[in-house]
Design a protein around this motif. Structure first.
Motif, PDB file in Angstrom:
ATOM      1  N   SER A 192      41.528 -45.877  13.282  1.00 44.91           N
ATOM      2  CA  SER A 192      40.404 -45.066  13.742  1.00 44.91           C
ATOM      3  C   SER A 192      39.853 -45.666  15.018  1.00 44.91           C
ATOM      4  CB  SER A 192      39.306 -45.012  12.668  1.00 44.91           C
ATOM      5  OG  SER A 192      38.261 -44.158  13.079  1.00 44.91           O
ATOM      6  N   ARG A 193      39.598 -44.805  15.974  1.00 46.32           N
ATOM      7  CA  ARG A 193      39.041 -45.289  17.233  1.00 46.32           C
ATOM      8  C   ARG A 193      38.139 -44.222  17.836  1.00 46.32           C
ATOM      9  NH1 ARG A 193      44.995 -45.580  19.756  1.00 46.32           N
ATOM     10  NH2 ARG A 193      45.452 -43.360  19.975  1.00 46.32           N
ATOM     11  N   ALA A 194      37.240 -44.638  18.700  1.00 44.80           N
ATOM     12  CA  ALA A 194      36.318 -43.709  19.351  1.00 44.80           C
ATOM     13  C   ALA A 194      37.087 -42.745  20.227  1.00 44.80           C
ATOM     14  CB  ALA A 194      35.295 -44.483  20.184  1.00 44.80           C
ATOM     15  N   MET A 195      36.606 -41.508  20.281  1.00 45.41           N
ATOM     16  CA  MET A 195      37.295 -40.461  21.017  1.00 45.41           C
ATOM     17  C   MET A 195      36.529 -40.109  22.279  1.00 45.41           C
ATOM     18  SD  MET A 195      38.473 -36.742  19.563  1.00 45.41           S
ATOM     19  CE  MET A 195      36.794 -36.223  19.195  1.00 45.41           C
ATOM     20  N   LYS A 196      37.238 -40.033  23.389  1.00 43.01           N
ATOM     21  CA  LYS A 196      36.635 -39.653  24.665  1.00 43.01           C
ATOM     22  C   LYS A 196      36.518 -38.139  24.720  1.00 43.01           C
ATOM     23  CE  LYS A 196      35.358 -39.960  29.023  1.00 43.01           C
ATOM     24  NZ  LYS A 196      34.072 -40.509  29.429  1.00 43.01           N
ATOM     25  N   GLN A 197      35.319 -37.614  24.974  1.00 42.26           N
ATOM     26  CA  GLN A 197      35.086 -36.179  25.054  1.00 42.26           C
ATOM     27  C   GLN A 197      34.475 -35.808  26.386  1.00 42.26           C
ATOM     28  OE1 GLN A 197      32.725 -35.844  21.278  1.00 42.26           O
ATOM     29  NE2 GLN A 197      33.950 -34.013  21.060  1.00 42.26           N
ATOM     30  N   GLY A 198      34.639 -34.517  26.735  1.00 46.65           N
ATOM     31  CA  GLY A 198      33.958 -34.005  27.906  1.00 46.65           C
ATOM     32  C   GLY A 198      32.469 -33.887  27.636  1.00 46.65           C
ATOM     33  N   VAL A 199      31.699 -33.836  28.698  1.00 47.89           N
ATOM     34  CA  VAL A 199      30.236 -33.717  28.581  1.00 47.89           C
ATOM     35  C   VAL A 199      29.846 -32.282  28.875  1.00 47.89           C
ATOM     36  CG1 VAL A 199      28.018 -34.500  29.475  1.00 47.89           C
ATOM     37  CG2 VAL A 199      29.937 -36.101  29.299  1.00 47.89           C
ATOM     38  N   ASP A 200      29.225 -31.606  27.892  1.00 49.41           N
ATOM     39  CA  ASP A 200      28.770 -30.236  28.106  1.00 49.41           C
ATOM     40  C   ASP A 200      27.665 -30.215  29.150  1.00 49.41           C
ATOM     41  OD1 ASP A 200      30.482 -29.174  26.270  1.00 49.41           O
ATOM     42  OD2 ASP A 200      29.092 -29.428  24.599  1.00 49.41           O
ATOM     43  N   GLN A 201      27.787 -29.267  30.071  1.00 55.01           N
ATOM     44  CA  GLN A 201      26.795 -29.180  31.135  1.00 55.01           C
ATOM     45  C   GLN A 201      25.579 -28.380  30.670  1.00 55.01           C
ATOM     46  OE1 GLN A 201      27.265 -30.859  33.866  1.00 55.01           O
ATOM     47  NE2 GLN A 201      29.340 -31.462  33.365  1.00 55.01           N
TER      48      GLN A 201
END
Length: 870
Positions: free
Chosen positions: A436-445
């Motif tokens: 398990s590892r942290a997931m990189k996500q886009g930032v909602d504008q």
């Protein structure tokens, strides 16, 4: 050397068949090596730009920031830029070696920001996995610390097992002076060249696996295994995997760089431990450290030992949508057997989407699974096994899907951030979390409706969608930019609108108010410079070039991803600035310091005399330079690499011209290579067929009617240059040679009195696609030839090519579009090289250019529409 002499020098005569065969194989090997290097360069370039974008996002304050982020991004970007230079200097050997000096100098400027040595801590040699949590990261590495954290703090099952700690690693590396020996090897290779890296890696790894373990460490490794046997049974098979410092941390997974061994037992585990430790010095892992200046002995290779999970299903689950941060549904990707093919993306998995509020499955996409991936204890190997009827059913039941979704949500809630989880379902139908590892996500504008904006009636957007490449809003007149000629006419304060976010347009950003493109992303060069200059930029906006016309006043709202008619002052004034980090924090200042050597782009104009290696002042400059020049070097393959004439085979095409084919790799159907001739149906080259369609879609009706001056012009040119006369005795006058593979085409052709060169790489990977075209010559006088060249140039620019012209020579280039677009453009080139024959003789004035340009435009439209020409 005349062009005809040059063309003749391409072919080799008088050689034995054995020599010709060897020459063909050498040519194919050269092509394969260059193509491989080019693909690796593009992949590394894309990764480097992604990392630079992450650094800029962090500087803008879009997320939490710590030294682990700073170090990992510096390591990864340096490693990828190293790979860029390494592959580029292989493509163009001995031409750009000065890049290594610039790379090393920039790295030396970054190193002082990153060095930090903590106090030495005495640790146990081996720790049981059930005693590990996140606080043990500096003892057992991130991967195993994360797994232990999940097992001890969240109610989910993980494998049993144990870890050889950082202390075990230091003891092993120092007790027989092994580390000193390795340091000596690296020191001796301090000025190593790229091709020597694999040899250095093999030498170090061999030294490690041949060194005996300290007796105490070996006893601990084997002793813990004996304890597991008491619980799990004698002879239990183990997985031995890396958990190096920095591995599986946010944004830096080191996936595939270190070794994992399966089906290991008993005393063999000691040797497996050494094999995994040795993989720390794999060539790819070493490149990270060499390019960053990190001492290898500062990175501890911890090693985990866990039983093999004999799974009936496995895969990856995301606690939120991996791309869209606003979508908090759980997404599960599942396949039959072990999770490896799902993790690697080598199969199409079942997909389940679970709404977390009601714990309800809202979407299922079940694949017909013909095989499952299994591991054989007997052979110690993976294999794909036919599934028979089971492949038609879902890989998970509904209850299992919901159980997995609950587990993933629990892990996310524990960490407080979205998680990427690898899992397996064992034969007892028990869910086991493997990683398990942290997931990189886009930032909602933030949408414009959330800002206090007073819209006027009728303020509906002209365009919507795309991605925010640089935050903000701006207004100005539209300026469509297609070619380099548009740069000079670009007005100050205009909105730059282009088809692609190519770096060529960066030179306009100091004059532009905003940027809109039809293609591109946040990691592109143009996006980076836009952010540096705080120029609002909206990329990936479909049909922008069609809907927006020159001079139209518009407002671009990059945050809300919309374009409006006219100027909306309220929208511009209230564009929300992104909150920044605390500017005086040590971590921010460190990131700011290294970013100055990584992110800025100074090399904007590839035609400038300053566009040279010695002027690279940042990693971004190096990446930009190598990308630009590598494409040009690839375009030269068909020109720089001669092939033996008699190794080619004639194409039977039913046309009154001779075409000859040489297959570089996989351009012909299997089994057709022994035929005397090449049939059309034998060819499976994607770019060749696209070019051929353009050449043959419309029948050439012969030369245009020529006036007396045009005829005399031809006679005069032919008298001065007999090589132009097609009837002169020559083996090359009527032959046109194609070098092909499934995705590649290179042709040097003579059609009438002009010469054309086309080189193309076309496939499913948009990033790698490119087309290069050169058109030169003719039989009329220079003025008429130049008019014909201008005609060709204008048609090319109408079709999106970037062009340059010198007298009667035109060069054109296109890259980065999807396969269907590239095929359409090759059809255009096929038409041009076939249907512009002898047009120079009728290029009497400007009206001739206009007249034939319209005819060509009409013909190309009919080809695109698929008109039946009977």
């Amino acid at each position: 050397m005349t062009f005809t002499s040059w063309l003749r020098s391409l072919f080799t005569r008088g050689k034995s068949s054995g020599s010709r065969d060897e020459a063909v194989e050498d040519l194919r090997a050269n092509f394969e090596a260059r193509y491989h290097r080019f693909r690796q360069l593009l992949t590394a370039n894309n990764k480097a730009l992604d990392i630079m974008a992450e650094i800029e996002e962090a500087l803008a304050g879009s997320g939490p920031l710590g030294m682990s982020f700073v170090r990992s991004r510096c390591t990864r970007v340096a490693a990828n830029v190293f790979k860029i230079v390494q592959n580029f200097t292989e493509i163009a050997p001995d031409k750009y070696e000065a890049l290594w000096d610039r790379f090393n100098d920039i790295q030396s400027q970054i190193d002082p920001y990153l060095y930090h040595h903590g106090p030495e801590i005495e640790l146990p040699l081996v720790l049981s996995l059930d005693r590990i949590n996140k606080s043990h990261e500096d003892q057992v590495g991130s991967k195993m610390a994360n797994l232990g954290e999940v097992g001890s703090r969240v109610e989910v099952q993980i494998p049993s097992g144990y870890i050889a700690t950082a202390q075990a690693y230091w003891n092993f590396m120092t007790h027989t002076n092994l580390q000193a020996d390795i340091d000596e090897l690296i020191q001796a290779a301090e000025n190593y060249k790229a091709e020597q890296l694999n040899e250095l890696s093999q030498t170090i790894r061999r030294r490690i696996v041949e060194t005996p373990l300290p007796e105490a460490l070996e006893e601990k490794i084997v002793g813990h295994y004996r304890q597991l046997e008491q619980t799990l049974g004698t002879g239990v098979s183990m997985v031995v995997r890396s958990s190096a410092f920095g591995e599986d941390t946010p944004g830096m997974s080191f996936a595939g760089q270190y070794l994992t061994e399966f089906n290991e037992k008993g005393e063999n585990l000691a040797q497996s431990y050494k094999n995994v430790v040795a993989s720390k010095y794999s060539a790819s892992a070493m490149s990270y450290r060499f390019t960053r200046g990190i001492r290898a002995e500062d990175v501890a290779m911890c090693v985990g030992f866990t039983p093999v999970v004999d799974s009936v299903a496995g895969g990856v689950a995301y606690s939120n949508h991996p791309i869209f941060a606003h979508d908090d549904n759980v997404m599960i990707h599942s396949g039959l057997g072990l999770p490896k093919p799902v993790v690697e993306g080598s199969i199409s998995p079942d997909i389940f989407v679970v709404r977390r509020e009601r714990m309800k499955i809202i979407q299922r996409k079940i694949q017909h699974k013909t095989h499952r991936f299994v591991y054989s204890e007997d052979s110690g190997a993976f294999r794909m096994e036919e599934t028979e009827e089971t492949g038609k059913t879902p890989s998970l039941t509904d209850d299992q899907v919901l159980e997995l979704a609950k587990a993933v949500i629990a892990i996310e809630q524990h960490y407080g951030v979205a998680q990427d989880v690898e899992w397996a379902l064992n034969r007892e139908a028990q869910l086991v979390i493997l990683q398990s590892r942290a997931m990189k996500q886009g930032v909602d504008q933030q949408s414009s409706s959330q800002r206090t904006i007073t819209s006027r009636p009728g303020d509906e957007p002209l365009l919507e969608g795309g991605v925010t490449a640089s935050s903000g809003a701006a207004a100005g007149p539209v300026c469509l930019v297609r070619t380099e000629k548009d740069i000079a006419a670009f007005p100050d304060g205009a909105i730059l609108v282009a088809a692609q976010a190519i770096p060529d347009w960066a030179i306009l950003l100091n004059r532009a108010a905003g940027v809109i493109t039809e293609q591109g992303g946040v990691a592109s060069h143009l996006a980076t410079v836009s952010r540096e200059l705080s120029i609002p930029a909206l990329f990936g906006v479909e049909k922008a070039m069609q809907i927006l016309e020159n001079g139209r006043l518009v407002t671009v709202d990059a945050d809300d991803r919309r374009v409006y008619n006219d100027r909306l002052d309220n929208l511009i004034r209230q564009a929300t600035p992104v909150p920044g980090q605390i500017k005086d924090s040590p971590v921010y200042q460190t990131l700011r310091g290294v970013a100055d050597w990584i992110v800025p782009l100074h090399l904007l104009d590839p035609d400038s005399p300053k566009f040279r290696p010695r002027n690279c002042k940042s990693f971004h400059d190096i990446a930009r330079f190598c990308h630009e020049k590598s494409v040009k070097e690839m375009f030269q393959f068909g020109i720089d690499h001669p092939f033996p004439e008699r190794s080619s085979k004639q194409l039977k095409a039913g046309v009154p011209m001779q075409f000859w084919i040489i297959d570089l790799d996989d351009g012909l159907k299997p089994g057709s290579h022994d035929n005397k001739y090449v049939e059309l149906e034998d060819i499976i080259s994607i770019p060749w067929w696209a070019l051929w369609r353009g050449m043959t879609a419309i029948t050439w009706k012969g030369p245009p009617p020529v006036d007396t001056k045009g005829f005399l012009s031809v006679l005069m040119e032919s008298a001065h240059n007999p090589a132009l006369v097609a009837s002169m005795p020559s083996d090359y006058a009527n032959r046109n040679y194609f070098m092909i593979s499934h995705n590649y085409l290179s042709v040097q052709s003579r059609f009438g009195y002009h010469f054309s060169t086309v080189e193309a790489l076309v496939g499913e990977r948009d990033l790698e696609n490119y087309i290069s075209f050169q058109f030169k010559g003719g039989a009329a006088n220079l003025d008429r030839r130049i008019r014909r060249t201008r005609l060709v140039l204008e048609v090319l620019e109408d079709n999106g090519f970037r062009t340059t012209q010198k007298r009667d020579n035109v060069r054109a280039r296109m890259e980065g579009f999807e396969q269907s677009v590239m095929e359409d453009k090759l059809e255009v080139l096929g038409y041009l090289i076939f249907h512009t024959r002898q047009l120079d003789m009728v290029m009497t004035d400007e009206s001739a250019i206009k007249r034939y340009r319209q005819k060509i435009s009409d013909d190309l439209a009919r080809i695109k529409d698929g008109t039946d020409w009977g």
